[in-house]
Write a protein that holds these residues in place. Sequence first.
Motif, PDB file in Angstrom:
ATOM      1  N   CYS A  35     -13.342  -5.857  -4.030  1.00 52.25           N
ATOM      2  CA  CYS A  35     -11.603  -6.462  -3.095  1.00 52.25           C
ATOM      3  C   CYS A  35     -11.857  -6.312  -1.475  1.00 52.25           C
ATOM      4  O   CYS A  35     -12.831  -6.882  -1.490  1.00 52.25           O
ATOM      5  CB  CYS A  35     -10.302  -5.530  -3.829  1.00 52.25           C
ATOM      6  SG  CYS A  35      -8.403  -6.813  -3.776  1.00 52.25           S
ATOM      7  N   CYS A  36     -11.190  -6.616  -0.859  1.00 48.57           N
ATOM      8  CA  CYS A  36     -11.212  -6.276   0.577  1.00 48.57           C
ATOM      9  C   CYS A  36     -11.843  -5.660   1.015  1.00 48.57           C
ATOM     10  O   CYS A  36     -12.830  -4.382   0.901  1.00 48.57           O
ATOM     11  CB  CYS A  36      -9.329  -6.396   1.133  1.00 48.57           C
ATOM     12  SG  CYS A  36      -8.166  -6.671   0.551  1.00 48.57           S
TER      13      CYS A  36
ATOM     14  N   CYS B 236      -8.250  -2.781  -4.835  1.00 49.78           N
ATOM     15  CA  CYS B 236      -8.282  -2.491  -3.600  1.00 49.78           C
ATOM     16  C   CYS B 236      -7.323  -0.839  -2.849  1.00 49.78           C
ATOM     17  O   CYS B 236      -6.235  -0.399  -2.454  1.00 49.78           O
ATOM     18  CB  CYS B 236      -6.841  -3.287  -2.961  1.00 49.78           C
ATOM     19  SG  CYS B 236      -7.351  -3.874  -0.716  1.00 49.78           S
TER      20      CYS B 236
ATOM     21  N   TYR C 280       1.190  -0.995  -0.027  1.00 52.14           N
ATOM     22  CA  TYR C 280       0.507  -0.143   0.033  1.00 52.14           C
ATOM     23  C   TYR C 280       0.953   0.974  -0.345  1.00 52.14           C
ATOM     24  O   TYR C 280       0.804   1.926   0.331  1.00 52.14           O
ATOM     25  CB  TYR C 280      -1.191   0.515   1.079  1.00 52.14           C
ATOM     26  CG  TYR C 280      -2.216  -1.194   1.422  1.00 52.14           C
ATOM     27  CD1 TYR C 280      -2.996  -1.098   0.237  1.00 52.14           C
ATOM     28  CD2 TYR C 280      -1.864  -2.267   2.114  1.00 52.14           C
ATOM     29  CE1 TYR C 280      -3.620  -2.561  -0.080  1.00 52.14           C
ATOM     30  CE2 TYR C 280      -2.526  -3.352   2.285  1.00 52.14           C
ATOM     31  CZ  TYR C 280      -4.107  -2.907   0.527  1.00 52.14           C
ATOM     32  OH  TYR C 280      -4.837  -4.364   1.216  1.00 52.14           O
TER      33      TYR C 280
HETATM   34 ZN   LIG Z   1      -7.901  -5.854  -1.597  1.00 56.21          ZN
END
Ligand SMILES: [Zn+2]
Length: 344
Positions: free
Chosen positions: A318-319, A251, A154
């Motif tokens: 995504c997450c 994400c 990230y």
């Molecule tokens: Zn993700």
Amino acid sequence: MGFRSRDPTFSMPEFLRQAGGCAVVDGGLATELEANGADLNDPLWSSTCLLSSPELIRKVHLDYLEAGANVIISASYQATIQAFEARGFSIEESEALLCKSVKIACEARDIFQKSSLNDQYSISSDETNLRKHPILVAASIGSYGAYLADGSEYRGDYGKEVTLETLKDFHRRRLQVLAESGADLIAFETIPNKVEALAYVDLLKENGIRVPAWFSFSGKDEYSVVSGDSIVDCASVINACENVVAIGINCTPPRYIHGLILSIRKTTEKPIVVYPNSGELYDADKKEWVVSTGTSDEDFISYVGKWCEAGASLIGGCCRTTPRTIRAIAEVLSNVQPVLLKKP
Ligand SMILES: [Zn+2]
């Protein structure tokens, strides 16, 4: 039976046409494994289930297919030969575990397609029903930062000592193994910077890999990926690569997606894939998501039509997204279908 991208005539636009103009990507795999009771507090993260509970991975893939997903992404995001070796597995065992992630996803697809055929509402026993729901199995490749498991996927800052060659050496064997695993597609996911995308392009070329791939970056605002590299730059350097059948973002908070799609659109004619997270913040030290900092499912869904209009044609989550999110995306996409089909 069904749609197979390893067919040399594979065309992403044709797959999208068969899916109704726009395809649905699955949602957070790790998130849903945890929701089903898995403990992912492990350097392998979701890939730890390859060792402990492969049947749970298959169940989650099936839940996403039943929610309407056209693309399911294997549990290999954080599965690396290096991490398996650190656990005491041999190279051969590690490679077999990578293949197992794809095999599990293929099994889920086969079970789903069989049950669709047996379904009393199936139109006939020919492929009519399958054509309405073409499915691709994508082999996930997470970034070097994901392997480091320190949150650098990230941030995208690997430091000066990590060069293009370091990244190529790190990714080479896993990519070769997953390219031969029977997956329809390679999903390079959560790419945090330009150099890692370049490493993947070099490896595809140098290894003569013919499997199609999508390249999906993680964004930090409407114009840049998390390292600060511009998304236009990142998309431009991969656009010429023949394997690349879609370029996009995952994400990343939903609020940045529209701007990022517009930027990618400037650089490529290729299909655009987006599968944002819920917008919640990730605390890399605690290795957990900060609850209630994100976008509700309803707000997430309210963006979907706008992303299509801006030019995205593969959309998922995504997450922190779930089968519920994916079901709602599938519903929105089925409604915007006629508009999409009119587009060039
Ligand atoms: Zn993700």
